[in-house]
Write a protein that holds these residues in place. Sequence first.
Motif, PDB file in Angstrom:
ATOM      1  N   GLU A  34       2.747   3.429   5.676  1.00 45.34           N
ATOM      2  CA  GLU A  34       3.000   2.006   5.410  1.00 45.34           C
ATOM      3  C   GLU A  34       2.404   1.597   4.063  1.00 45.34           C
TER       4      GLU A  34
ATOM      5  N   GLN B 187       4.406   0.294   0.744  1.00 47.75           N
ATOM      6  CA  GLN B 187       4.112  -0.988   0.093  1.00 47.75           C
ATOM      7  C   GLN B 187       3.823  -0.790  -1.392  1.00 47.75           C
TER       8      GLN B 187
ATOM      9  N   LYS C  15       5.983  -2.162  -4.771  1.00 47.74           N
ATOM     10  CA  LYS C  15       5.385  -2.895  -5.898  1.00 47.74           C
ATOM     11  C   LYS C  15       5.641  -2.178  -7.218  1.00 47.74           C
TER      12      LYS C  15
END
Length: 184
Positions: free
Chosen positions: A67, A71, A75
């Motif tokens: 996870e 993420q 970004k």
Amino acid sequence: MSKAARDTYRHGNIKADAIKATYEAVAASGHANVSLRRIAEELGVAHRALYNHFKNKEDLLDAVATEAFNQLAAKLRRAKTPKSYLDTYMGFAFETPQLYALMTSRPHGTMKNNPALQRAVHGVITEALRIFADPEASSQTRRRQVMRVYILAHGALSLYSAGILDLPGRKALIADVAEMLEGQ
């Protein structure tokens, strides 16, 4: 005669809830003290229920690392320059040091047994290839160009966090690493 409902029964997605709760626990205090029993207690389920979704604690930590890598990759997709990539990558490490420590603790040699984690890590690497690697270079050269980025960034983060580098702040560290990577 009806039977009373068990206190530990709950609706919802236990796997997703366990990953979220563990993510928050790791972000707050690191991965070393994560306990399946504590996570289950927080979710209001028997700890054995987590074993329906995770083989063991390391499997749950791999899911949290997956996870976190996803993420970070999301970004990094917005980065347009080497400096913006480093701002994002190193900023993530500064803002979420416990998660970054978990992410960098996952042994690469075992990732072939965890396709989701491997894909998530490769998502971050793909963004580094996009920014730092020469598309005309050989695959070995491209690999080394990206490896150089990670060696410098991770090494700088480690030394700075340990108080070994004497710099006025995070921005100066990122600027120094960006300058070292110019003209690779």
